[in-house]
Design a protein around this motif. Structure first.
Motif, mmCIF file in Angstrom:
data_model
loop_
_atom_site.group_PDB
_atom_site.id
_atom_site.type_symbol
_atom_site.label_atom_id
_atom_site.label_comp_id
_atom_site.label_asym_id
_atom_site.label_seq_id
_atom_site.Cartn_x
_atom_site.Cartn_y
_atom_site.Cartn_z
ATOM 1 N N HIS A 155 77.472 34.645 59.022
ATOM 2 C CA HIS A 155 76.726 35.100 60.197
ATOM 3 C C HIS A 155 75.371 35.670 59.775
ATOM 4 N N MET A 156 75.341 36.423 58.682
ATOM 5 C CA MET A 156 74.076 36.958 58.181
ATOM 6 C C MET A 156 73.142 35.829 57.748
ATOM 7 N N ARG A 157 73.678 34.824 57.079
ATOM 8 C CA ARG A 157 72.850 33.683 56.680
ATOM 9 C C ARG A 157 72.246 32.980 57.892
ATOM 10 N N GLN A 158 73.046 32.833 58.938
ATOM 11 C CA GLN A 158 72.550 32.173 60.139
ATOM 12 C C GLN A 158 71.462 33.005 60.815
ATOM 13 N N ARG A 159 71.607 34.312 60.836
ATOM 14 C CA ARG A 159 70.597 35.172 61.449
ATOM 15 C C ARG A 159 69.289 35.135 60.667
ATOM 16 N N ILE A 160 69.390 35.068 59.336
ATOM 17 C CA ILE A 160 68.174 34.969 58.521
ATOM 18 C C ILE A 160 67.472 33.640 58.793
ATOM 19 N N ARG A 161 68.243 32.556 58.883
ATOM 20 C CA ARG A 161 67.650 31.254 59.191
ATOM 21 C C ARG A 161 66.961 31.277 60.542
ATOM 22 N N ALA A 162 67.607 31.901 61.545
ATOM 23 C CA ALA A 162 66.997 32.002 62.869
ATOM 24 C C ALA A 162 65.728 32.845 62.832
ATOM 25 N N ARG A 163 65.736 33.893 62.016
ATOM 26 C CA ARG A 163 64.537 34.733 61.910
ATOM 27 C C ARG A 163 63.367 33.941 61.325
ATOM 28 N N PHE A 164 63.628 33.107 60.321
ATOM 29 C CA PHE A 164 62.564 32.288 59.735
ATOM 30 C C PHE A 164 62.006 31.313 60.770
ATOM 31 N N THR A 218 61.952 31.690 63.950
ATOM 32 C CA THR A 218 61.196 32.433 64.948
ATOM 33 C C THR A 218 59.834 32.869 64.410
ATOM 34 N N ALA A 219 59.802 33.317 63.152
ATOM 35 C CA ALA A 219 58.546 33.796 62.557
ATOM 36 C C ALA A 219 57.595 32.651 62.238
ATOM 37 N N ILE A 238 61.894 24.872 53.384
ATOM 38 C CA ILE A 238 61.885 25.230 51.967
ATOM 39 C C ILE A 238 62.162 26.717 51.799
ATOM 40 N N LEU A 239 61.543 27.544 52.646
ATOM 41 C CA LEU A 239 61.766 28.990 52.564
ATOM 42 C C LEU A 239 63.204 29.337 52.917
ATOM 43 N N VAL A 240 63.767 28.647 53.900
ATOM 44 C CA VAL A 240 65.174 28.870 54.257
ATOM 45 C C VAL A 240 66.074 28.505 53.082
ATOM 46 N N ALA A 241 65.774 27.389 52.414
ATOM 47 C CA ALA A 241 66.578 26.971 51.259
ATOM 48 C C ALA A 241 66.508 27.994 50.136
ATOM 49 N N LEU A 242 65.343 28.577 49.909
ATOM 50 C CA LEU A 242 65.189 29.561 48.838
ATOM 51 C C LEU A 242 65.889 30.869 49.174
ATOM 52 N N GLY A 255 60.911 38.712 53.298
ATOM 53 C CA GLY A 255 60.643 38.291 54.667
ATOM 54 C C GLY A 255 61.879 38.183 55.524
ATOM 55 N N ALA A 256 63.067 38.202 54.913
ATOM 56 C CA ALA A 256 64.305 38.202 55.694
ATOM 57 C C ALA A 256 64.538 39.539 56.386
ATOM 58 N N LEU A 257 63.843 40.587 55.939
ATOM 59 C CA LEU A 257 63.970 41.903 56.558
ATOM 60 C C LEU A 257 63.143 41.958 57.837
ATOM 61 N N PRO A 258 63.510 42.823 58.789
ATOM 62 C CA PRO A 258 62.731 42.934 60.030
ATOM 63 C C PRO A 258 61.304 43.414 59.764
ATOM 64 N N LEU A 259 60.392 43.020 60.642
ATOM 65 C CA LEU A 259 59.000 43.485 60.642
ATOM 66 C C LEU A 259 58.249 43.089 59.381
ATOM 67 N N THR A 260 58.606 41.967 58.785
ATOM 68 C CA THR A 260 57.919 41.501 57.572
ATOM 69 C C THR A 260 57.384 40.083 57.760
ATOM 70 N N ASP A 261 56.979 39.739 58.981
ATOM 71 C CA ASP A 261 56.475 38.393 59.246
ATOM 72 C C ASP A 261 55.285 38.019 58.371
ATOM 73 N N PRO A 262 54.323 38.930 58.095
ATOM 74 C CA PRO A 262 53.192 38.533 57.237
ATOM 75 C C PRO A 262 53.615 38.028 55.865
ATOM 76 N N LEU A 263 54.715 38.548 55.331
ATOM 77 C CA LEU A 263 55.193 38.058 54.040
ATOM 78 C C LEU A 263 55.644 36.599 54.146
ATOM 79 N N LEU A 264 56.288 36.250 55.257
ATOM 80 C CA LEU A 264 56.696 34.858 55.450
ATOM 81 C C LEU A 264 55.488 33.957 55.641
ATOM 82 N N TRP A 265 54.469 34.441 56.346
ATOM 83 C CA TRP A 265 53.254 33.634 56.514
ATOM 84 C C TRP A 265 52.611 33.365 55.156
#
Length: 435
Positions: free
Chosen positions: A146-155, A157-158, A167-171, A376-386
């Motif tokens: 469930h945590m893995r799925q939520r992280i994938r959904a967060r990516f 969304t961001a 690629i980021l989801v795979a890593l 970037g999997a943590l909340p409020l860290t969208d700039p890191l994913l960008w």
């Protein structure tokens, strides 16, 4: 020891063979109840997921793979809406099942062996969803999925619609399904496929960063190091970080191997024992095969342990460390040459552009992109994913240029067994120290 290993693997294999779909249950409607055991995988016509069966007619295996189609073009039924599925949900379904089987062509991927290795004893599709019985079943493996799925959904969304979000989801969580097939061709031609899975390199990097940070914090205190040495705290932090990352990443064989090796080293440090690299690798191999004897069916098993064995072979026992650049070049040369027989035997190809591609991709992906993706999997860290996605896009420009070269890939027929043996002996001889 050999006979015990054969008995252990054979006994577990027989238990798995006994959990089979009865022939009378093939191709007929079956009402079953169970839990979605893994992250649902999306495809063009619906979703596919693993299902742990709790209640079913006799002769239905305990774990199956199901597809829920939105477009039933193979039936007369009207199209249906696929509900939003999540790992850990309990459902009552009407399904049709069949035994897992596939073509067995020489030197091609053996899907039937893969199904057996993954403990998938039947495949099928959902005729209709009777009812969602529970939103979530609290079990450790389901919590992780469930945590893995939520992280994938967060990516998603961001980075909506981003070309390299897969690629980021795979890593971050080890889910490679979102990577486009065209990208896999680029990775294969440039020899960086190993970086797109959660490899031992990534696990070691995460463990190393956690160990360094824990040691740095512990040393800031005047009293804590007197109670417990900072080295032991660092070893514990590195092990825990590696364990969490391996769980989130799906616990593939390369990640398992690294986790067990780190465990052996951490235990040796805590108990004050010295470690020998061959024993560390051997104990990791023993643990992998005790827990998962079917790992030998995976190409990743041979490539993962083989690559580490080659590195130990050329690096362990040297009298001097030498310059770091020379050591890095020696390691790259050893892995490139040492793994050629295995790559030709398993895939009938290898990348000539691999040394150039990996010289850029390994430090960038392991030291920059992967840490940014995990943070970037943590909340409020969208700039890191960008930032991670932008760096990945820059890397892909370089890899696409390399992959477009005519010389990037060597392909040939499958070598006979005697050639593989001679090639392995020859590369081992060539990698010995001069003289």
């Amino acid at each position: 020891a050999l006979l015990l290993g054969v008995a252990w693997a054979g006994g577990l294999a027989q238990l798995r063979l006994d959990d089979a779909l009865a022939e009378a249950n093939e191709g007929r409607d079956l009402a079953i109840t169970g839990v979605i055991a893994g992250m649902p995988q999306r495809f063009d016509r619906g979703q596919r997921f693993l299902f742990d069966v709790e209640s079913a007619p006799a002769g239905v295996p305990s774990r199956i793979s199901l597809a829920w189609f939105a477009d039933r073009r193979f039936e007369a039924d009207d199209p249906v809406d696929v509900p939003s599925l999540a790992a850990g949900e309990r459902w009552r379904l009407m399904v049709r099942l069949k035994r897992p089987h596939a073509n067995l062509n020489p030197n091609a991927f053996d899907f039937e062996a893969w199904f057996f290795e993954q403990d998938i004893r039947a495949t099928g599709y959902v005729r209709r969803g009777e009812a969602r019985l529970d939103e979530f079943v609290p079990r450790f493996s389901y919590v992780v999925e469930h945590m893995r799925q939520r992280i994938r959904a967060r990516f998603d969304t961001a980075l909506p619609g981003a070309p390299y979000v897969g690629i980021l989801v795979a890593l971050a969580v080890g889910d490679q399904q979102a990577i486009e097939p065209d990208l896999w061709q680029v990775f294969a031609r440039t020899g960086v496929t190993h970086l797109l899975s959660v490899s031992g390199l990534h696990v070691t990097m995460v463990a190393g960063l956690a160990a360094w940070f824990a040691s740095w914090l512990w040393r800031r205190s005047k009293r804590l190091p007197l109670r417990l040495p900072a080295q032991k705290v660092a070893a514990l932090a590195g092990f825990l970080a590696a364990l969490i990352y391996c769980l989130l990443a799906g616990f593939a064989v390369p990640a398992q191997r690294t986790l067990y090796m780190l465990t052996v080293v951490a235990l040796a440090l805590w108990t004050g024992r010295t470690t020998v690299v061959s024993r560390v690798l051997g104990l990791a191999l023993l643990l992998v095969l005790l827990l998962d004897p079917w790992a030998v069916l995976s190409a990743g098993f041979w490539l993962s342990f083989g690559a580490v064995g080659v590195l130990f072979y050329v690096g362990a026992g040297r009298l001097g460390e030498g310059h770091w650049l020379a050591a890095w070049g020696r390691a790259q040369w050893a892995v490139t040459v040492g793994m050629l027989p295995a790559l030709l035997a398993l895939f009938q190809q290898f990348s000539l552009a691999s040394p150039i591609a990996n010289a850029v991709a390994i430090p960038l992906v392991s030291l920059v992109v992967t840490p940014l993706a995990l943070l970037g999997a943590l909340p409020l860290t969208d700039p890191l994913l960008w930032l991670a996605h932008w760096l990945t896009a820059m890397l892909m420009i370089f890899l696409n240029w390399l992959a477009a070269s005519n010389w990037a890939m060597w392909q040939q027929h499958a070598p006979p067994a005697w050639a593989v043996v001679l090639g392995t002996v020859g590369t081992g001889w060539m990698l010995l120290p001069s003289g």
